[in-house]
Write a protein that holds these residues in place. Structure first.
Motif, PDB file in Angstrom:
ATOM      1  N   ALA A   1      26.502  36.715 -73.949  1.00  0.00           N
ATOM      2  CA  ALA A   1      27.161  36.030 -72.837  1.00  0.00           C
ATOM      3  C   ALA A   1      27.385  34.545 -73.131  1.00  0.00           C
ATOM      4  O   ALA A   1      28.220  33.899 -72.496  1.00  0.00           O
ATOM      5  CB  ALA A   1      26.333  36.179 -71.558  1.00  0.00           C
ATOM      6  N   ARG A   2      26.663  34.015 -74.108  1.00  0.00           N
ATOM      7  CA  ARG A   2      26.776  32.610 -74.466  1.00  0.00           C
ATOM      8  C   ARG A   2      26.540  32.470 -75.979  1.00  0.00           C
ATOM      9  O   ARG A   2      25.510  31.991 -76.418  1.00  0.00           O
ATOM     10  CB  ARG A   2      25.752  31.763 -73.687  1.00  0.00           C
ATOM     11  CG  ARG A   2      25.875  30.243 -73.869  1.00  0.00           C
ATOM     12  CD  ARG A   2      24.754  29.558 -73.083  1.00  0.00           C
ATOM     13  NE  ARG A   2      24.805  28.104 -73.149  1.00  0.00           N
ATOM     14  CZ  ARG A   2      24.206  27.378 -74.110  1.00  0.00           C
ATOM     15  NH1 ARG A   2      23.550  27.978 -75.094  1.00  0.00           N
ATOM     16  NH2 ARG A   2      24.294  26.055 -74.091  1.00  0.00           N
ATOM     17  N   PRO A   3      27.503  32.926 -76.788  1.00  0.00           N
ATOM     18  CA  PRO A   3      27.315  32.871 -78.246  1.00  0.00           C
ATOM     19  C   PRO A   3      27.218  31.433 -78.737  1.00  0.00           C
ATOM     20  O   PRO A   3      27.773  30.517 -78.130  1.00  0.00           O
ATOM     21  CB  PRO A   3      28.559  33.563 -78.786  1.00  0.00           C
ATOM     22  CG  PRO A   3      29.573  33.439 -77.702  1.00  0.00           C
ATOM     23  CD  PRO A   3      28.801  33.496 -76.422  1.00  0.00           C
ATOM     24  N   GLU A   4      26.535  31.271 -79.844  1.00  0.00           N
ATOM     25  CA  GLU A   4      26.381  29.922 -80.390  1.00  0.00           C
ATOM     26  C   GLU A   4      27.690  29.401 -80.981  1.00  0.00           C
ATOM     27  O   GLU A   4      27.999  28.214 -80.872  1.00  0.00           O
ATOM     28  CB  GLU A   4      25.294  29.910 -81.468  1.00  0.00           C
ATOM     29  CG  GLU A   4      25.044  28.517 -82.049  1.00  0.00           C
ATOM     30  CD  GLU A   4      23.980  28.505 -83.130  1.00  0.00           C
ATOM     31  OE1 GLU A   4      23.657  27.407 -83.628  1.00  0.00           O
ATOM     32  OE2 GLU A   4      23.474  29.591 -83.480  1.00  0.00           O
ATOM     33  N   PHE A   5      28.481  30.301 -81.584  1.00  0.00           N
ATOM     34  CA  PHE A   5      29.700  29.884 -82.273  1.00  0.00           C
ATOM     35  C   PHE A   5      30.913  30.581 -81.668  1.00  0.00           C
ATOM     36  O   PHE A   5      30.916  31.810 -81.507  1.00  0.00           O
ATOM     37  CB  PHE A   5      29.616  30.211 -83.769  1.00  0.00           C
ATOM     38  CG  PHE A   5      28.364  29.715 -84.435  1.00  0.00           C
ATOM     39  CD1 PHE A   5      28.157  28.355 -84.637  1.00  0.00           C
ATOM     40  CD2 PHE A   5      27.377  30.608 -84.842  1.00  0.00           C
ATOM     41  CE1 PHE A   5      26.997  27.897 -85.246  1.00  0.00           C
ATOM     42  CE2 PHE A   5      26.216  30.160 -85.454  1.00  0.00           C
ATOM     43  CZ  PHE A   5      26.021  28.797 -85.653  1.00  0.00           C
TER      44      PHE A   5
END
Length: 366
Positions: free
Chosen positions: A81-85
């Motif tokens: 839901a909130r990827p780093e990249f």
């Protein structure tokens, strides 16, 4: 149409933002801001659905070859839901010159503390096979998405430098703070536009320069001649600016090292007055945006950067699983990684040659 190299850099910036309300939905808000802007700019409309746009996908303009929008993401140390990249690319044909294409890359790296590093690159290139007359250089501009990401909802900053909504005016009392800003760790340069004597006007309009380089530079101007003199006296002779000159200070100015002055390009009054106003503007903007040290080591600039992160993470997983024997997927990934590294080396070599040609051209002019 696959075109990666031989593009001309038009605008580039890299900065960090945090939401004022510290909302847990900040990543979605950020990505949706990019989506809404690309949806309107590309004309793709409802084809740019949030479901695939926030993860990965591609939409091609079937009626206009070479126009597309694509995204990619990699979880990294984040979540689905909130990827780093994450990165998005929009490529469009020039509305007035059909043989030129424009490409906008937006990369986001999610960090701890609800902070995000944003990199925006605008480039242009002539379609492969074009054999007509040389196309003129486009006038300097910045994408409107930059203004949206520097608005009231976000707290934009470049390292320890808080980005303002216009040129920063300083007085005598602010000089110690300015010195701290010059020596600070940051991504963007600080451009000091001094006053020309005896009229105390400036040879370049600070507001105009800000409108073209917002997000890519921090514009500094004095409140009066007294403030300008105070800052000049507080700086070592090698990094001073005065009497209508313009100085571009790269990150982390080392005041105690005399040799460091060569990093900070100095446009003297004499040099500026011998340029036509339009050439003067073009040179300063180009000196600001065509830089190579925007923190590439810890930022995402393109979908290729995301793909590289994905390959790196997958390689690490395969090494852990197949550390005792060979594996065909591991070998294929290693070969792919090596190919991309070779391409990246070639791109960097071309970038170095381009920067050298710009520097040599400037030296020949001045």
């Amino acid at each position: 149409m696959q075109v990666r190299r031989r593009t001309n850099l038009h605008y580039q910036s890299c900065f960090d933002v945090q939401p004022l309300d510290n909302s847990p939905e900040a990543w979605k808000t950020l990505v949706n801001t990019v989506r809404v802007w690309m949806r309107g700019r590309s004309g793709f409309g409802d084809q740019l659905q949030i479901t695939w746009f926030s993860t990965s996908g591609r939409r091609q303009d079937k009626a206009n070859e070479g126009q597309f929008v694509e995204t990619d993401s990699d979880v990294g140390s984040g979540t689905t839901a909130r990827p780093e990249f994450w990165a998005a690319r929009m490529q469009l044909r020039d509305r007035s010159l059909q043989d030129r294409f424009w490409r906008t890359d937006v990369g986001i790296r999610a960090r701890s503390g609800n902070e995000f590093t944003i990199a925006i690159t605008v480039s242009h290139f002539v379609r492969p096979g074009y054999g007509g007359a040389k196309l003129g250089e486009p006038l300097a501009s910045r994408p409107t998405i930059v203004r949206q990401l520097l608005d009231d909802y976000w707290m934009p900053h470049s390292g320890s430098l808080n980005l303002t909504k216009g040129p920063m005016e300083f007085g005598v009392e602010d000089v110690p703070h300015i010195i701290d800003l010059l020596t600070s760790v940051r991504r963007c340069p600080i451009v000091w536009i001094t006053r020309e004597k005896p009229h105390l006007w400036r040879l370049l309009n600070p507001d105009w320069l800000f409108s073209k380089t917002a997000g890519a530079a921090f514009i500094l101007v004095s409140r009066d001649d007294e403030a300008e003199s105070a800052l000049r006296q507080a700086l070592p002779p090698g990094v001073r600016a005065s009497d209508g000159s313009i100085r571009i200070y790269e990150p982390s100015v080392e005041l105690e090292k005399e040799w460091d002055s060569i990093r900070h390009r100095h446009y003297t009054k004499f040099k500026l007055e011998h340029l036509r106003p339009e050439d003067r503007e073009r040179e300063i903007v180009r000196g600001v945006i065509q830089r190579m040290d925007l923190g590439r080591h810890d930022a995402i600039f393109s979908v290729e950067d995301v793909q590289a992160k994905h390959r790196h993470n997958r390689l690490r997983q395969l090494r852990d699983v197949y550390s005792l024997g060979p594996d065909s997927e591991l070998i294929q990934l290693l070969e792919t990684e090596n190919k991309h590294l070779e391409e990246r080396i070639e791109e960097l070599q071309q970038e170095i040659l381009r920067q050298k040609s710009i520097d040599n051209w400037l030296k020949s002019r001045w």
